[in-house]
Structures are given as C-alpha cells and as structure tokens.
Design an enzyme around this catalytic site. Structure first.
Site, mmCIF file in Angstrom:
data_model
loop_
_atom_site.group_PDB
_atom_site.id
_atom_site.type_symbol
_atom_site.label_atom_id
_atom_site.label_comp_id
_atom_site.label_asym_id
_atom_site.label_seq_id
_atom_site.Cartn_x
_atom_site.Cartn_y
_atom_site.Cartn_z
ATOM 1 N N ASP A 1 0.857 -1.184 0.000
ATOM 2 C CA ASP A 1 0.000 0.000 0.000
ATOM 3 C C ASP A 1 0.893 1.233 0.000
ATOM 4 O O ASP A 1 1.670 1.442 0.934
ATOM 5 C CB ASP A 1 -0.903 -0.019 1.238
ATOM 6 C CG ASP A 1 -2.024 1.010 1.173
ATOM 7 O OD1 ASP A 1 -2.162 1.671 0.132
ATOM 8 O OD2 ASP A 1 -2.751 1.146 2.169
ATOM 9 N N ASP B 1 -2.909 2.472 -6.058
ATOM 10 C CA ASP B 1 -1.877 2.554 -5.022
ATOM 11 C C ASP B 1 -1.779 1.333 -4.116
ATOM 12 O O ASP B 1 -1.059 1.376 -3.116
ATOM 13 C CB ASP B 1 -2.089 3.809 -4.166
ATOM 14 C CG ASP B 1 -3.412 3.794 -3.421
ATOM 15 O OD1 ASP B 1 -4.314 3.040 -3.822
ATOM 16 O OD2 ASP B 1 -3.537 4.548 -2.441
ATOM 17 N N GLU B 2 -2.469 0.245 -4.432
ATOM 18 C CA GLU B 2 -2.337 -0.936 -3.577
ATOM 19 C C GLU B 2 -2.607 -2.203 -4.379
ATOM 20 O O GLU B 2 -3.325 -2.196 -5.376
ATOM 21 C CB GLU B 2 -3.268 -0.860 -2.369
ATOM 22 C CG GLU B 2 -4.736 -0.761 -2.707
ATOM 23 C CD GLU B 2 -5.616 -0.798 -1.460
ATOM 24 O OE1 GLU B 2 -5.305 -1.554 -0.517
ATOM 25 O OE2 GLU B 2 -6.627 -0.068 -1.443
#
Length: 359
Positions: free
Chosen positions: A13, A106-107
């Site tokens: 993350d 983003d993860e």
C-alpha cells in the site's frame, strides 16, 4: 497427501499516494499539509500525513477539511501522472510474481508462495520491493505479510508510513482478537456501529458470536464475519481481474439550476469514460447517471440497452435522456456522473490489461 501449503501473501500500500506524488514533484509542498482535490467544491481525494494530523481524510468534503486545517494546500489531481507511477510500481511487482491483484492505483496483493526470485522469506521480498519502489519513484510504501489477504491488508496499515508488519500463521487468530472491528477490511462504519450496539467491539467479541446469530443478523456477510474473526480467508490472489464498470463524475464550481446546464454537465463528464472504452476496446450495455443535489441527496438513473454502446454519441444521447427524468428540477445539482456497466470486449480489438513456512 501432504499438508496443504501455507500461502505467503503480501499487501503493498503506497503511503498517501496522490499527495506524496505532488510533494515529490513540487518541493514547495514538502512538509506542508496537502490535500489533493477541489478547494472550493467536492471532496478530498488524498491527504498528506501532515494534513492527517489535523484530522483531514480522503472522501472528506473540502469545506470540512479547510475548517480543520487553515494552512491546508489544495492541489488539483493529476491522474495521468498517478497512473504512470502506478504502472512503474506494477512492473516491479511482476519481477517477483505473476500473481498480482491490483485493488487500485496505489495498492495490490501479491502471492509470493512461489516466486520468480526463489526467495524463501516473504518479508525479505516485501522489504526489497519497497526499496525498489523508493529507488525508482522516490515514494515510500508500506507492506503487510501474512498467510491470507484479510490479514495481509490489516498488517499493511499497522506501521504506516514506510513500514511493514508480518502476521505469521501461529499468531493470526490471536492478532485478530485484539483488533477493533472498525479496523476490519470489509466492515464499514455503519456495520461497525451496528456491531457496537450489539456489544461487538473487538475481534474477540465477534468470535464469540455463533454462525447462526451472525447470519441472521448480517445475512450472507455473517458467514464472512464468522471466518475472519478466526483469521480465516481462502480467497485467492487473482491477477487480471475483469473490470466491472468504468465511470467519471465532476463537482461543479456552482450548483446547476437549469435543464440545459444539467444536460451540458452530463455531456462534459463523458470524455474520460469513452476514452477508456476506446483505449481498451471495451463497451458496456448499462448506462448509469448519478445526480448529487445541493443538499447532498444522491439519486441514480440506469438503462440497460439491447446492444453495447457503440459510440460516444450514443452514450451522450442515453445519458442525457436519463438525466431528463429528474426534470422539472426540484433543487439545484452540485455533481453529475456517468458510468458504464456490463462491460464486454468490442470484437477482436479488446485488450484489457489490469493493471508452517517461514515468513
């Protein structure tokens, strides 16, 4: 038959991703409270850690964020830049395993039970990936390492920013018992409040409930709650997950009050949706229009067509026709959105890239 292999799952993350990209690219923003999003209207898309100290959070109305932090700097989102950085990060993941399941820009989950580097420890893989991300992008990432997706995601948030946490199999159930149910991925604020009213505050409280009680109280989700309270999650890491929908929305600087403004507003949000369809060779059968009024009431209108939307003109005609169903206007409109669902390839041109063991 031997014992089943214990999986090694990493959840990576990025730390305050959008805001961190802006601080990286503009030295004047470093060390300052930054919010990515509209200053006057709309919501915060991301907040830097400096802003979070004041209570500013993503999805918070911009007006609320300004009240919490008078020094907050608003930055317009640059999604093309964020997507480019996300692709760089994805390339790093794929150097270690083909089993990469993106959750957002983003993860992502990575299954490294077997991996391309033949590294025995998932914690070493996570540490190396985070170092590679920092070297290539100048950004920090946090990671959670465990034997299933549920625990890996919880673990990635445990030592943010720029940290990592390992939850090995022998410690998973006990770790879950100590957590507030509000921190469980998959339990939203409303469900957490309902659980609180039932005296369920922690994982231990949740574990104490019978399966019958949880199913009667929470329906199908009750089965899931029963399992995660025991640290159990059999979901596989699934790469190239088919996308279910694509959409775009915008909050207007001033509330819209006339039908012609509403129709032009709907047309103005179509470009992002249609450009994605063209780029991926994907079409959709169901068109949905989202309307948020000035008092924040949200309504939607949908139509499923006999054939996929074949052109931008058809998408605009359908969207405008749907929004006309709210006429005559009873109150002003602050946000409009358009999305396509029931996606399918457009013939042959479609390509949809998507993006005890020792731990």
């Amino acid at each position: 038959m031997g014992e089943p292999t214990i999986r090694k799952i990493i959840h990576v993350d990025m730390d305050a991703f959008f805001a961190s990209v802006e601080q990286r690219d503009d030295p004047a923003l470093r060390g300052r409270p930054v919010a990515v999003g509209g200053r006057l209207r709309g919501v915060v898309a991301a907040a830097s850690y400096e802003a979070r100290r004041f209570g500013v959070r993503s999805a918070m109305p911009s007006a609320t964020a300004r009240r919490l932090c008078a020094e907050l700097v608003f930055v317009k989102p640059r999604f093309d830049v964020y997507r480019d950085v996300s692709r760089q990060i994805r390339e790093i993941f794929l150097e270690y395993t083909p089993l990469v399941e993106p959750l957002s820009l983003d993860e992502a989950y990575l299954d490294v039970t077997t991996n391309l580097r033949n590294m025995p420890l998932a914690s070493d893989i996570a540490r190396e990936i985070r170092a590679r991300i920092l070297e290539r992008t100048g950004l920090t990432a946090s990671a959670g390492i465990s034997y299933n997706k549920f625990l890996a995601k919880i673990a990635s948030d445990h030592r943010k920013p720029n940290g990592q946490t390992v939850i090995p199999p022998e410690k998973g159930p006990a770790f879950v018992e100590t957590l507030s149910v509000a921190k469980f991925h998959g339990i939203g604020p409303k469900t957490a409040e309902k659980m609180k009213g039932l005296g369920i505050h922690t994982g231990a409280d949740l574990k104490a409930q019978s399966l019958d009680f949880l199913e009667q109280t929470f329906g199908k989700a009750g089965t899931w709650y029963h399992r995660i309270a025991r640290g159990q999650d059999d979901r596989a890491v699934v790469p190239d997950r088919p996308r279910k929908s694509v959409g775009s929305e915008t909050t207007f600087m001033e509330d819209l009050a006339r039908p012609d403004e509403i129709e032009r507003g709907v047309a103005s949000v179509l470009d992002d949706v249609w450009s994605w369809c063209e780029r991926t060779g994907t079409r959709g059968r169901t068109v949905t229009v989202k309307i948020k009024y000035a008092d924040f009431q949200i309504v939607t209108r949908s139509r499923t067509l006999a054939a996929p939307v074949a052109s931008r003109e058809m998408l605009e005609r359908t969207s405008v026709d749907l929004v006309r169903s709210i006429f005559p206007l009873e109150k002003r409109v602050r946000l409009l959105g358009v999305s396509l669902h029931n996606l399918e390839p457009d013939g042959a041109q479609a390509t949809q890239p998507q993006m005890t063991l020792a731990f």
